[in-house]
Design a protein around this motif. Structure first.
Motif, PDB file in Angstrom:
ATOM      1  N   LYS A  76       0.839  -1.201   0.000  1.00  0.00           N
ATOM      2  CA  LYS A  76       0.000   0.000   0.000  1.00  0.00           C
ATOM      3  C   LYS A  76       0.880   1.258   0.000  1.00  0.00           C
ATOM      4  O   LYS A  76       0.580   2.235  -0.702  1.00  0.00           O
ATOM      5  N   LEU A  77       1.959   1.220   0.769  1.00  0.00           N
ATOM      6  CA  LEU A  77       2.905   2.334   0.769  1.00  0.00           C
ATOM      7  C   LEU A  77       3.542   2.487  -0.609  1.00  0.00           C
ATOM      8  O   LEU A  77       3.649   3.600  -1.137  1.00  0.00           O
ATOM      9  N   SER A  78       3.945   1.372  -1.205  1.00  0.00           N
ATOM     10  CA  SER A  78       4.514   1.421  -2.561  1.00  0.00           C
ATOM     11  C   SER A  78       3.541   2.066  -3.535  1.00  0.00           C
ATOM     12  O   SER A  78       3.929   2.896  -4.360  1.00  0.00           O
ATOM     13  N   ALA A  79       2.274   1.685  -3.455  1.00  0.00           N
ATOM     14  CA  ALA A  79       1.265   2.226  -4.372  1.00  0.00           C
ATOM     15  C   ALA A  79       1.147   3.742  -4.217  1.00  0.00           C
ATOM     16  O   ALA A  79       1.087   4.474  -5.212  1.00  0.00           O
ATOM     17  N   ALA A  80       1.114   4.212  -2.976  1.00  0.00           N
ATOM     18  CA  ALA A  80       1.008   5.655  -2.741  1.00  0.00           C
ATOM     19  C   ALA A  80       2.244   6.383  -3.264  1.00  0.00           C
ATOM     20  O   ALA A  80       2.135   7.458  -3.874  1.00  0.00           O
ATOM     21  N   ARG A 104       3.484  -0.598 -12.612  1.00  0.00           N
ATOM     22  CA  ARG A 104       3.127   0.820 -12.605  1.00  0.00           C
ATOM     23  C   ARG A 104       4.381   1.696 -12.562  1.00  0.00           C
ATOM     24  O   ARG A 104       4.481   2.701 -13.267  1.00  0.00           O
ATOM     25  N   LEU A 105       5.343   1.275 -11.723  1.00  0.00           N
ATOM     26  CA  LEU A 105       6.590   2.033 -11.605  1.00  0.00           C
ATOM     27  C   LEU A 105       7.344   2.040 -12.933  1.00  0.00           C
ATOM     28  O   LEU A 105       7.785   3.087 -13.408  1.00  0.00           O
ATOM     29  N   LEU A 106       7.471   0.870 -13.534  1.00  0.00           N
ATOM     30  CA  LEU A 106       8.204   0.785 -14.797  1.00  0.00           C
ATOM     31  C   LEU A 106       7.496   1.561 -15.908  1.00  0.00           C
ATOM     32  O   LEU A 106       8.142   2.182 -16.756  1.00  0.00           O
ATOM     33  N   ARG A 107       6.180   1.532 -15.895  1.00  0.00           N
ATOM     34  CA  ARG A 107       5.422   2.300 -16.882  1.00  0.00           C
ATOM     35  C   ARG A 107       5.683   3.795 -16.699  1.00  0.00           C
ATOM     36  O   ARG A 107       5.844   4.533 -17.666  1.00  0.00           O
ATOM     37  N   GLU A 111      11.037  -3.219 -19.958  1.00  0.00           N
ATOM     38  CA  GLU A 111      11.194  -3.746 -18.593  1.00  0.00           C
ATOM     39  C   GLU A 111       9.883  -4.297 -18.069  1.00  0.00           C
ATOM     40  O   GLU A 111       9.875  -5.288 -17.327  1.00  0.00           O
ATOM     41  N   VAL A 112       8.769  -3.671 -18.436  1.00  0.00           N
ATOM     42  CA  VAL A 112       7.461  -4.181 -18.018  1.00  0.00           C
ATOM     43  C   VAL A 112       7.245  -5.568 -18.621  1.00  0.00           C
ATOM     44  O   VAL A 112       6.826  -6.502 -17.942  1.00  0.00           O
ATOM     45  N   ILE A 113       7.541  -5.700 -19.904  1.00  0.00           N
ATOM     46  CA  ILE A 113       7.376  -6.994 -20.584  1.00  0.00           C
ATOM     47  C   ILE A 113       8.274  -8.043 -19.940  1.00  0.00           C
ATOM     48  O   ILE A 113       7.835  -9.161 -19.668  1.00  0.00           O
ATOM     49  N   GLU A 114       9.526  -7.704 -19.682  1.00  0.00           N
ATOM     50  CA  GLU A 114      10.462  -8.650 -19.059  1.00  0.00           C
ATOM     51  C   GLU A 114       9.983  -9.067 -17.665  1.00  0.00           C
ATOM     52  O   GLU A 114      10.124 -10.227 -17.282  1.00  0.00           O
ATOM     53  N   LEU A 115       9.404  -8.147 -16.927  1.00  0.00           N
ATOM     54  CA  LEU A 115       8.895  -8.448 -15.601  1.00  0.00           C
ATOM     55  C   LEU A 115       7.782  -9.485 -15.670  1.00  0.00           C
ATOM     56  O   LEU A 115       7.693 -10.380 -14.837  1.00  0.00           O
ATOM     57  N   LEU A 116       6.959  -9.385 -16.693  1.00  0.00           N
ATOM     58  CA  LEU A 116       5.793 -10.254 -16.782  1.00  0.00           C
ATOM     59  C   LEU A 116       6.052 -11.578 -17.469  1.00  0.00           C
ATOM     60  O   LEU A 116       5.265 -12.516 -17.308  1.00  0.00           O
TER      61      LEU A 116
END
Length: 176
Positions: free
Chosen positions: A113-117, A158-161, A168-173
């Protein structure tokens, strides 16, 4: 005996949280003559008005304080008031770490939740370490299929976007 004590702790925590919300937040809508802000008070006003009390009232009740701070962080986040949400979530994470341990699912939930904020409100380079460490802790201690781990993956995406790095988003997934 341990289960009975945990149930009693949970009951006491719930009662204290409910009392605080009823007496310090919802009560803000009382008439001004009765110490409230009036019937047109907004949720944000009620939260602001009760923060000073929160900052001192539960110093000896960390279970209660962490639960209330989690709620404040959630509500402020929902209101997109991240500058107000973050300190509550940081304090909640610190308390949960002390109470339950760094890798307990309750602590990891609040780290998420902290990360999201933070992802929503801070430059990506300032939050990348927290998001990455939270994701790794969730993977290591909760497993890939756990809801908190999936939420942590979402925060990393979200961070990578935000960093505008789609590869990096693709590699993460992609599975390794």
């Amino acid at each position: 005996a341990i289960a009975t004590r945990e149930a009693e702790d949970n009951r006491e925590e719930a009662q204290a949280v409910n009392s605080f919300l009823r007496d310090r937040v919802i009560a803000v809508g009382r008439p001004k003559a009765a110490g409230g802000l009036g019937p047109d008070a907004k949720l944000r006003d009620a939260l602001y008005a009760s923060e000073n009390y929160l900052n001192t009232a539960f110093s000896q009740q960390p279970l209660v304080e962490q639960a209330i701070r989690a709620t404040y962080g959630l509500v402020y986040g929902t209101l997109t008031d991240y500058d107000r949400a973050v300190p509550h979530l940081e304090r909640c994470v610190a308390l949960r770490t002390e109470l339950f341990g760094e890798t307990d699912s309750r602590t990891l939930l609040q780290r998420n939740k902290l990360s999201a904020a933070l992802v929503s409100s801070r430059p990506p380079d300032r939050v990348e370490t927290l998001v990455s460490e939270t994701l790794q802790a969730c993977r290591d201690h909760l497993g890939e299929e756990n809801e908190h781990t999936l939420y942590a993956y979402n925060q990393m995406g979200r961070l990578l976007r935000r960093k505008d790095n789609p590869m990096e988003v693709i590699e993460l997934l992609l599975p390794t």
